[in-house]
Design an enzyme around this catalytic site. Structure first.
Site, PDB file in Angstrom:
ATOM      1  CD  GLU A   1     -71.736 -33.527  17.276  1.00 47.44           C
ATOM      2  OE1 GLU A   1     -72.196 -34.889  17.462  1.00 47.44           O
ATOM      3  OE2 GLU A   1     -70.238 -33.672  17.033  1.00 47.44           O
TER       4      GLU A   1
ATOM      5  CD  GLU B   1     -68.036 -33.066  20.101  1.00 51.07           C
ATOM      6  OE1 GLU B   1     -67.420 -34.212  19.337  1.00 51.07           O
ATOM      7  OE2 GLU B   1     -68.356 -32.637  20.842  1.00 51.07           O
TER       8      GLU B   1
HETATM    9  O1  LIG Z   1     -69.320 -39.329  19.321  1.00 44.77           O
HETATM   10  C1  LIG Z   1     -67.865 -39.226  20.358  1.00 44.77           C
HETATM   11  C2  LIG Z   1     -68.699 -37.585  20.481  1.00 44.77           C
HETATM   12  N1  LIG Z   1     -69.007 -36.983  19.052  1.00 44.77           N
HETATM   13  N2  LIG Z   1     -69.732 -35.481  19.292  1.00 44.77           N
HETATM   14  C3  LIG Z   1     -70.513 -35.610  19.822  1.00 44.77           C
HETATM   15  C4  LIG Z   1     -70.363 -35.918  20.833  1.00 44.77           C
HETATM   16  O2  LIG Z   1     -70.830 -35.842  22.937  1.00 44.77           O
HETATM   17  C5  LIG Z   1     -69.910 -37.366  21.365  1.00 44.77           C
HETATM   18  O3  LIG Z   1     -69.353 -37.877  23.084  1.00 44.77           O
END
Ligand SMILES: OC[C@H]1NNC[C@@H](O)[C@@H]1O
Ligand SMILES: [Ca+2]
Length: 438
Positions: free
Chosen positions: A166, A349
């Site tokens: 991300e 995810e």
């Molecule tokens: O907010 C939930 C998840 N979102 N994407 C990155 C992860 O590190 C977060 O915990």
């Protein structure tokens, strides 16, 4: 009722975590501080001043956690490597840190669980931040050296790699809104950081092609379904523009070697500098995109906002994060990504934070079972619509440090009692165990 056998036979189901969110042992065996160690220890930055100092103590409990993965029947496990555990000063190797990841990978393989490794999940060595961090163009070469070392160290056993998790969060939450480390609030810095993150990604892909001939490498982005929050025509235009800022900005350069023009035009109009260096490196071909999907985002036209839009709340049922439960958005974005970039995809995810309560040693998280079922169904629908979707990782294996929200948000299918570090399979884990046999 959806069944595992509805999916392609080689489709993989797994769970995902990240180093700073679960490992703990923050100052053990030579690990150096990351920007998140410093940020979480800065008063006011995280809820209740929570830090990742101990987290789920996974550094010591990884064998037990892998046994739980095996009990549930997972095919794969996505985790991240703590860069400051490997290179405490951003350059020199800490062998004890390397040894941990060798033990972790060997234990996973011994239990027939496929490792998917994320090289960077936000824990930049603080020593590199002191050299400018993601604002210093040299960071891409520091990252290349780290990536090359890890490919050499684990590439004989780990065949699926993700360079960054991300980059939108690392750049826009870290450098524009300031809610993530390093907590800057400067739009130009966010744009510069984003560019250097993408450069670092490209350098790592080039190194990967030299070091792991039989492996697959990709980039994971958070993917948000952007929709207009009202029926005004301007809001439809704004939704399209925000989609370019959030989604296309981190996918287009990687595939097409250029940023989306509309977004570049608006930044330039605002007097911001949009870098264009190394687009050839940034667009070094990858094998897949990782898709982190949670919800949709509603935007409306708003002249008072510097970028001409503002977020609005939707009226669908929401998770503990205040995120609407919107499985259709997963289907929409998988099809969109397939049609625009023509690359295989993994859901790296998807999951929800729930009002999880421990009752007589159980957590009846039926809402999470329903959430997962609905998103599994949309993933299957996408596959049947021709999307080359190869796997699905639930966020998360266990409750963990949810960044600025600390330990207040529980995303796990396994409950963690932080007072005792006891793990308890939630009903969703028991459901998943049955699903994986169906
Ligand atoms: O907010 C939930 C998840 N979102 N994407 C990155 C992860 O590190 C977060 O915990
Ligand atoms: Ca080599």
């Amino acid at each position: 009722m959806i069944r595992r056998s509805d999916f392609p036979k080689d489709f993989i189901f797994g769970t995902a975590t990240a180093a700073y969110q679960i490992e703990g042992a923050a100052n053990e065996d030579g690990r150096g501080p990351s920007i998140w160690d410093v940020f979480s220890h800065t008063p006011g930055k995280t809820l209740n001043g929570d830090t990742g100092d101990v987290a789920c103590d996974h550094y010591h409990r990884y064998k037990e956690d892998i046994q739980l993965m095996k009990e549930i029947g997972l095919d794969a496990y996505r985790f991240s490597i703590s860069w400051p555990r490997i290179m405490p000063d951003g350059k020199n190797i800490n062998q004890k840190g390397v040894d941990f990841y060798n033990r972790l990978v060997d234990e996973l393989l011994k239990n027939d669980i496929k490792p998917f490794v994320t090289l960077y999940h936000w824990d930049l060595p603080y020593a590199l931040y002191e050299k400018g961090g993601w604002l210093n163009p040299d960071i891409a070469l520091y990252f290349r050296a780290y990536a090359t070392f890890m490919f050499n160290e684990l590439g004989d056993r780990v065949k699926h790699w993700i360079t960054l998790n991300e980059p939108w969060c690392s750049s826009f939450l870290g450098y524009y809104t300031g809610e993530h480390a390093p907590g800057h609030q400067n739009l130009q810095e966010a744009i510069t950081a984003a560019h250097n993150l993408l450069r670092a990604h490209g350098h790592a892909v080039q190194a990967f092609r030299e070091e792991v001939k039989d492996g697959k490498v990709g980039l994971t982005n958070v993917v948000m379904k952007i929709e207009p929050g009202d029926a005004k025509p301007e809001s439809f235009l704004v939704a399209n523009l925000v989609d370019k800022f959030v989604n296309a900005w981190f996918h287009d350069p990687v595939v097409f070697g250029k940023y989306p023009e509309e977004a570049v035009a608006l930044y330039t109009e605002k007097g911001l500098q949009v870098p264009d260096s190394d687009m050839n490196i940034i667009s070094t071909p990858i094998d897949f995109f990782g898709v982190n999907y949670y919800t949709r985002t509603l935007v409306v036209f708003d002249m008072n906002n510097p970028l001409g839009f503002s977020y609005v709340q939707g009226d669908l049922p929401k998770t503990e994060m205040g995120w609407e439960i919107y499985p259709q958005g997963l289907f929409d974005m998988l099809v969109y990504l397939k049609e625009r970039y023509k690359l295989p995809l993994y859901i790296t995810e998807n999951g929800m934070a729930g009002p999880d309560k421990l009752e007589n040693g159980r957590v009846h998280d039926n809402y999470r079972i329903e959430y997962l079922e609905k998103h599994f169904e949309k993933a299957l629908e996408a596959i049947n619509a021709g999307v080359d979707l190869k796997g699905y990782f639930i966020w998360s294996l266990m409750d963990n440090f949810e960044w600025a929200y600390g330990y207040s948000k529980r995303f796990g299918i396994i409950y963690v009692d932080y007072n005792t570090q006891k793990r308890i399979l939630k009903d969703s884990a028991l459901w998943l165990k049955e699903f994986l046999k169906s």
